[in-house]
Design a protein around this motif. Structure first.
Motif, PDB file in Angstrom:
ATOM      1  N   ARG B 255       0.833  -1.217   0.000  1.00  0.00           N
ATOM      2  CA  ARG B 255       0.000   0.000   0.000  1.00  0.00           C
ATOM      3  C   ARG B 255       0.864   1.261   0.000  1.00  0.00           C
ATOM      4  NH1 ARG B 255      -3.362   0.254  -2.382  1.00  0.00           N
ATOM      5  NH2 ARG B 255      -4.285   2.044  -1.347  1.00  0.00           N
ATOM      6  N   ILE B 256       2.159   1.067   0.114  1.00  0.00           N
ATOM      7  CA  ILE B 256       3.053   2.236   0.144  1.00  0.00           C
ATOM      8  C   ILE B 256       3.475   2.588  -1.287  1.00  0.00           C
ATOM      9  CG2 ILE B 256       5.217   3.174   1.052  1.00  0.00           C
ATOM     10  CD1 ILE B 256       4.996   1.134   3.320  1.00  0.00           C
ATOM     11  N   PRO B 257       3.304   3.847  -1.667  1.00  0.00           N
ATOM     12  CA  PRO B 257       3.658   4.258  -3.025  1.00  0.00           C
ATOM     13  C   PRO B 257       5.139   4.032  -3.316  1.00  0.00           C
ATOM     14  CG  PRO B 257       2.467   6.014  -1.865  1.00  0.00           C
ATOM     15  CD  PRO B 257       2.806   4.967  -0.849  1.00  0.00           C
ATOM     16  N   LYS B 258       5.413   3.638  -4.540  1.00  0.00           N
ATOM     17  CA  LYS B 258       6.821   3.564  -4.925  1.00  0.00           C
ATOM     18  C   LYS B 258       7.026   4.091  -6.344  1.00  0.00           C
ATOM     19  CE  LYS B 258       6.818  -1.354  -6.150  1.00  0.00           C
ATOM     20  NZ  LYS B 258       7.348  -2.682  -5.811  1.00  0.00           N
ATOM     21  N   VAL B 259       8.285   4.341  -6.668  1.00  0.00           N
ATOM     22  CA  VAL B 259       8.629   4.811  -8.012  1.00  0.00           C
ATOM     23  C   VAL B 259       8.641   3.598  -8.927  1.00  0.00           C
ATOM     24  CG1 VAL B 259      10.391   5.920  -9.432  1.00  0.00           C
ATOM     25  CG2 VAL B 259       9.996   6.719  -7.081  1.00  0.00           C
ATOM     26  N   LEU B 260       7.686   3.556  -9.851  1.00  0.00           N
ATOM     27  CA  LEU B 260       7.610   2.405 -10.771  1.00  0.00           C
ATOM     28  C   LEU B 260       8.509   2.619 -11.986  1.00  0.00           C
ATOM     29  CD1 LEU B 260       3.715   1.863 -10.777  1.00  0.00           C
ATOM     30  CD2 LEU B 260       5.412   0.691  -9.363  1.00  0.00           C
ATOM     31  N   GLY B 261       8.708   3.855 -12.340  1.00  0.00           N
ATOM     32  CA  GLY B 261       9.550   4.143 -13.506  1.00  0.00           C
ATOM     33  C   GLY B 261       9.818   5.631 -13.584  1.00  0.00           C
ATOM     34  N   TRP B 262      10.828   5.986 -14.362  1.00  0.00           N
ATOM     35  CA  TRP B 262      11.191   7.398 -14.514  1.00  0.00           C
ATOM     36  C   TRP B 262      11.799   7.611 -15.899  1.00  0.00           C
ATOM     37  CZ3 TRP B 262      16.368   7.998 -15.563  1.00  0.00           C
ATOM     38  CH2 TRP B 262      17.194   6.903 -15.253  1.00  0.00           C
ATOM     39  N   GLY B 404      10.804  23.631 -22.201  1.00  0.00           N
ATOM     40  CA  GLY B 404      10.744  22.235 -22.651  1.00  0.00           C
ATOM     41  C   GLY B 404      12.136  21.630 -22.742  1.00  0.00           C
ATOM     42  N   THR B 405      13.084  22.191 -21.983  1.00  0.00           N
ATOM     43  CA  THR B 405      14.492  21.778 -22.098  1.00  0.00           C
ATOM     44  C   THR B 405      14.760  20.489 -21.309  1.00  0.00           C
ATOM     45  OG1 THR B 405      15.067  24.111 -22.316  1.00  0.00           O
ATOM     46  CG2 THR B 405      16.867  22.581 -21.818  1.00  0.00           C
ATOM     47  N   THR B 406      14.621  20.552 -19.993  1.00  0.00           N
ATOM     48  CA  THR B 406      14.798  19.362 -19.163  1.00  0.00           C
ATOM     49  C   THR B 406      13.430  18.770 -18.870  1.00  0.00           C
ATOM     50  OG1 THR B 406      16.799  20.252 -18.131  1.00  0.00           O
ATOM     51  CG2 THR B 406      15.676  18.456 -16.968  1.00  0.00           C
ATOM     52  N   SER B 407      13.239  17.508 -19.169  1.00  0.00           N
ATOM     53  CA  SER B 407      11.975  16.835 -18.873  1.00  0.00           C
ATOM     54  C   SER B 407      12.258  15.668 -17.945  1.00  0.00           C
ATOM     55  CB  SER B 407      11.332  16.295 -20.155  1.00  0.00           C
ATOM     56  OG  SER B 407      10.981  17.347 -21.017  1.00  0.00           O
ATOM     57  N   VAL B 408      11.542  15.641 -16.815  1.00  0.00           N
ATOM     58  CA  VAL B 408      11.658  14.510 -15.896  1.00  0.00           C
ATOM     59  C   VAL B 408      10.268  13.955 -15.638  1.00  0.00           C
ATOM     60  CG1 VAL B 408      12.482  13.669 -13.665  1.00  0.00           C
ATOM     61  CG2 VAL B 408      13.662  15.571 -14.778  1.00  0.00           C
ATOM     62  N   VAL B 409      10.132  12.661 -15.852  1.00  0.00           N
ATOM     63  CA  VAL B 409       8.855  11.971 -15.655  1.00  0.00           C
ATOM     64  C   VAL B 409       9.035  10.931 -14.565  1.00  0.00           C
ATOM     65  CG1 VAL B 409       7.145  10.464 -16.760  1.00  0.00           C
ATOM     66  CG2 VAL B 409       8.221  12.311 -18.066  1.00  0.00           C
ATOM     67  N   HIS B 410       8.056  10.840 -13.685  1.00  0.00           N
ATOM     68  CA  HIS B 410       8.016   9.749 -12.714  1.00  0.00           C
ATOM     69  C   HIS B 410       6.663   9.050 -12.830  1.00  0.00           C
ATOM     70  CE1 HIS B 410      11.450  11.688 -10.604  1.00  0.00           C
ATOM     71  NE2 HIS B 410      11.707  10.455 -10.191  1.00  0.00           N
ATOM     72  N   ILE B 411       6.668   7.765 -12.619  1.00  0.00           N
ATOM     73  CA  ILE B 411       5.396   7.046 -12.476  1.00  0.00           C
ATOM     74  C   ILE B 411       5.405   6.427 -11.085  1.00  0.00           C
ATOM     75  CG2 ILE B 411       3.896   5.219 -13.340  1.00  0.00           C
ATOM     76  CD1 ILE B 411       5.150   5.797 -16.138  1.00  0.00           C
ATOM     77  N   VAL B 412       4.416   6.854 -10.290  1.00  0.00           N
ATOM     78  CA  VAL B 412       4.325   6.441  -8.897  1.00  0.00           C
ATOM     79  C   VAL B 412       3.116   5.534  -8.741  1.00  0.00           C
ATOM     80  CG1 VAL B 412       3.964   7.288  -6.530  1.00  0.00           C
ATOM     81  CG2 VAL B 412       5.393   8.597  -8.130  1.00  0.00           C
ATOM     82  N   GLY B 413       3.285   4.425  -8.047  1.00  0.00           N
ATOM     83  CA  GLY B 413       2.150   3.522  -7.900  1.00  0.00           C
ATOM     84  C   GLY B 413       2.322   2.599  -6.711  1.00  0.00           C
ATOM     85  N   THR B 414       1.304   1.836  -6.456  1.00  0.00           N
ATOM     86  CA  THR B 414       1.382   0.838  -5.401  1.00  0.00           C
ATOM     87  C   THR B 414       1.491  -0.520  -6.097  1.00  0.00           C
ATOM     88  OG1 THR B 414      -1.019   1.037  -5.316  1.00  0.00           O
ATOM     89  CG2 THR B 414       0.203   2.078  -3.548  1.00  0.00           C
ATOM     90  N   ALA B 415       2.503  -1.265  -5.713  1.00  0.00           N
ATOM     91  CA  ALA B 415       2.789  -2.622  -6.219  1.00  0.00           C
ATOM     92  C   ALA B 415       2.771  -2.717  -7.748  1.00  0.00           C
ATOM     93  CB  ALA B 415       1.845  -3.623  -5.619  1.00  0.00           C
TER      94      ALA B 415
END
Lengths: 415, 415
Positions: B255-262, B404-415
């Motif tokens: 149930r704890i959020p984690k970084v799934l991808g970046w 639009g120079t530096t782009s950082v994406v995170h995907i946060v999710g549970t499990a």
């Protein structure tokens, strides 16, 4: 927290330093020109292809102030068409920015995020006069409390470091003068050193007056590193890439420098809080000491007797004086013994700043940490030219931000 | 370079956001006060002990300009006595600084350097008037070429982004107005949003004139995020620590959020170079697109249909318009369809900026990336209060530095 050793090796394939004697503003050049020369130089020196670089980390202290330009990481992508889309970032911890950028790159390689990283330290400081530049440097301290309205705040802060030694252990200015003279002497051997053609001698460093004015407290002109422009780039790689690269270059993997250990600690930003906190302790800057012992522990070293040389942060002679006992070359407060016994000279037991250090080689703030790492790598791979320390195996660096606030230590060695 | 997935999970235990409606200069408070409130708030929210924090990473764009203060990482150690000696650093990539700090912290945890990291984004901007602040923001672009002597350079640059869409695909300003109105509407649900009590409507956003002036090109006041002060802190942890923490908190680890991808990519800093490079391509900002697809790949997602919501960088309505097709919610150039169909509204297929985003919630530059990550974590753990997206499982963030120079994406999710 236990000090953990890294599970992945990080290699330093080589790099490039600009001539720290140059004044890029007089040449009408933008800070990106410094970045370009160091980056292309590092690629050429290492024969790494631009397309092999997977990420770039830039260390820079205050481009916003000196050059009215932030976002310096992004400028890397314009340097070569193969860099299109390259992940980039800028990292800052005042004069320790170059080492902070290196730590970020190392962590990514250890994490397996990337195999090859460009780490680029840069600072263009001659864009403004020395008074204004001194004010900008004040933002590395607690500006409102320690620097606002103060002329040249940093010599004064590092003068106080000397005073603190004096109070606790006694300190003779002649030992500071000797430190200065050694750095200037070493710098004459370094073709990229800012002061390589300057006149300086121990006698001059001992003098006070018109030709060696007091800048802040006990700090005289010859006790100071000088403002300059410069950049230094290194290329870091994972073991996997280093192995392939070694084959292609025809060198043995165990001849390639790697990061054996590191330390990273932060003391309170105000200088008075630092000395209040260390009151009654052996070490004047205990967090700097801890960064050093953390690095020894991670590298599996028992102490300085296993070091061939040190590249330390002599922004002023007092910070090198501090480094001597903090590295453990002498008991606390007895740094003067190592100075008198010639320990820290080239040819001594543990030469400090064979490059000339910040006082001799120059201190373009954001570039210093990467310049130190480059010099450490050159030493342990026998490529330091006229300032080579014979048979160097392990070289430590100490890079300091603020008045002893951020301390970053690296130990670089072969196998 | 292949996009590698990380070998170590990084969890987001929670965090704290300051009220983005506050003006800290009017309260006579130093930037450190913002850092203190966010840090102590994050500790309280997560019930993590100060002594458990092993490293602190600060995201900040231009403290040197707005506050005449660099070296902001170091200020963390003064916040709690248990922080003495804590390794700290500041990271910068203009308006993406908060995410860049998070990337650095994640890499260290993945590398096994530390188990628990504080990531703190902060910017105090109301220290100067809007004209001077606009000039400071210009250092996120190529200052000499794109911002020097230009009044409010950034609205103009993001106006050009709209113009480029118009040229390639057609763009109606009514769709930009709708984006603005949705963000303002969502912000009313967010107790920390800057504009939560402001009047705004779709009709107002459609109007032009005295009460909705053009700021730069097609960009009107309602198309802009507003200057404000703010900080947002999150606490990141390794799986090992998260497991212990979950037990102590009485929650299941999954149930704890984690970084799934970046994803992390950099385009050329000049806006004209960006559009020249993407000429004839489907995506106007292909490197931003690549950061998004890199994140999908690392998270093992097929595309946006697996996202519950997006927190994106709507510094201006045009950047959110760009995000819609770049995330793949529509075909390239057809973002307007998602706007018309209600896809991006709370209750829609993929709500964008349920928090209100930069336009509604506010954009204290260095804090935005960490605020987005905090909101993503709150969403996927069902703690977003009135702006909760029902049943949110995976939330993406897009944080942009410069035009639009530096782009950082995170995907946060549970499990």
């Amino acid at each position: 927290m236990a000090t953990r050793r890294s599970t992945q090796d990080v290699y330093i394939l080589g790099g490039y330093q600009t001539d720290f004697a140059r004044n890029w503003s007089k040449e009408s050049k933008h800070v990106v020109a410094l970045m370009r020369e160091a980056t292309l130089g590092a690629l050429e020196q290492t024969r790494v292809e631009p397309a092999e670089i997977e990420v770039a980390h830039v260390g820079n202290f205050a481009g916003e102030l000196y050059c009215m330009q932030g976002h310096l990481g992004a400028f890397v992508v314009d340097i070569d068409p193969a860099f299109r889309g390259l992940p980039t970032a800028r990292h800052e911890a005042a004069c320790a920015s170059g080492s902070i950028a290196a730590l970020a790159a190392e962590a990514e390689i250890e994490a397996g995020r990337y195999d090859v990283a460009l780490v680029l330290g840069v600072e263009q400081m001659k864009t403004v006069d020395s008074k204004r530049g001194g004010d900008f440097l004040g933002t590395a301290a607690w500006y409102e409390k320690e620097a606002k309205g103060v002329e040249f705040p940093f010599p004064k802060l590092f003068g106080k470091l000397g005073d603190e030694y004096d109070r606790r252990y006694g300190l003779k200015d002649e030992h500071l003068a000797r430190i200065s003279a050694i750095n200037y002497e070493n710098a004459k051997l370094n073709p990229n050193a800012q002061t390589r053609s300057w006149f300086m001698s121990y006698d001059h460093a001992c003098s006070t007056g018109q030709y060696n004015a007091k800048i802040g407290g006990r700090i005289k002109l010859t006790d100071c590193s000088q403002v300059t422009d410069g950049a230094a780039a290194i290329i870091l790689a994972s073991a996997e890439f280093a192995e392939r690269w070694a084959k292609r270059m025809g060198v043995a993997l165990d001849r390639i420098p790697k990061v054996l250990g590191w330390g990273h600690r932060t003391a309170p930003i105000e200088f008075s809080a630092k000395t209040a906190q260390s009151h009654g302790m052996q070490y004047v800057l205990p967090h700097t000491r801890k960064a050093i012992t953390d690095a020894y522990e991670r590298a599996g070293l028992s102490g300085p007797e296993q070091l061939s040389a040190i590249e330390t942060h002599d922004c002023f002679t007092t910070s090198e004086y501090m480094a001597i006992d903090h590295f453990g070359l002498t008991a606390p407060g007895e740094s003067w013994k190592a100075v008198e016994q010639g320990v820290i000279e080239i040819g001594g037991k543990c030469p400090i700043n064979p490059s000339g250090g910040l006082i001799g080689a120059g201190h373009p703030v954001g570039a210093t940490g990467t310049r130190q790492l480059l010099d450490a790598a050159l030493q342990v791979s026998g490529q330091a030219g006229d300032y080579q320390v014979d048979g160097a195996k392990r070289v430590a660096t100490l890079n300091i931000g603020g008045s002893g606030t951020t301390s970053v230590v690296h130990i670089v060695g072969t196998a």
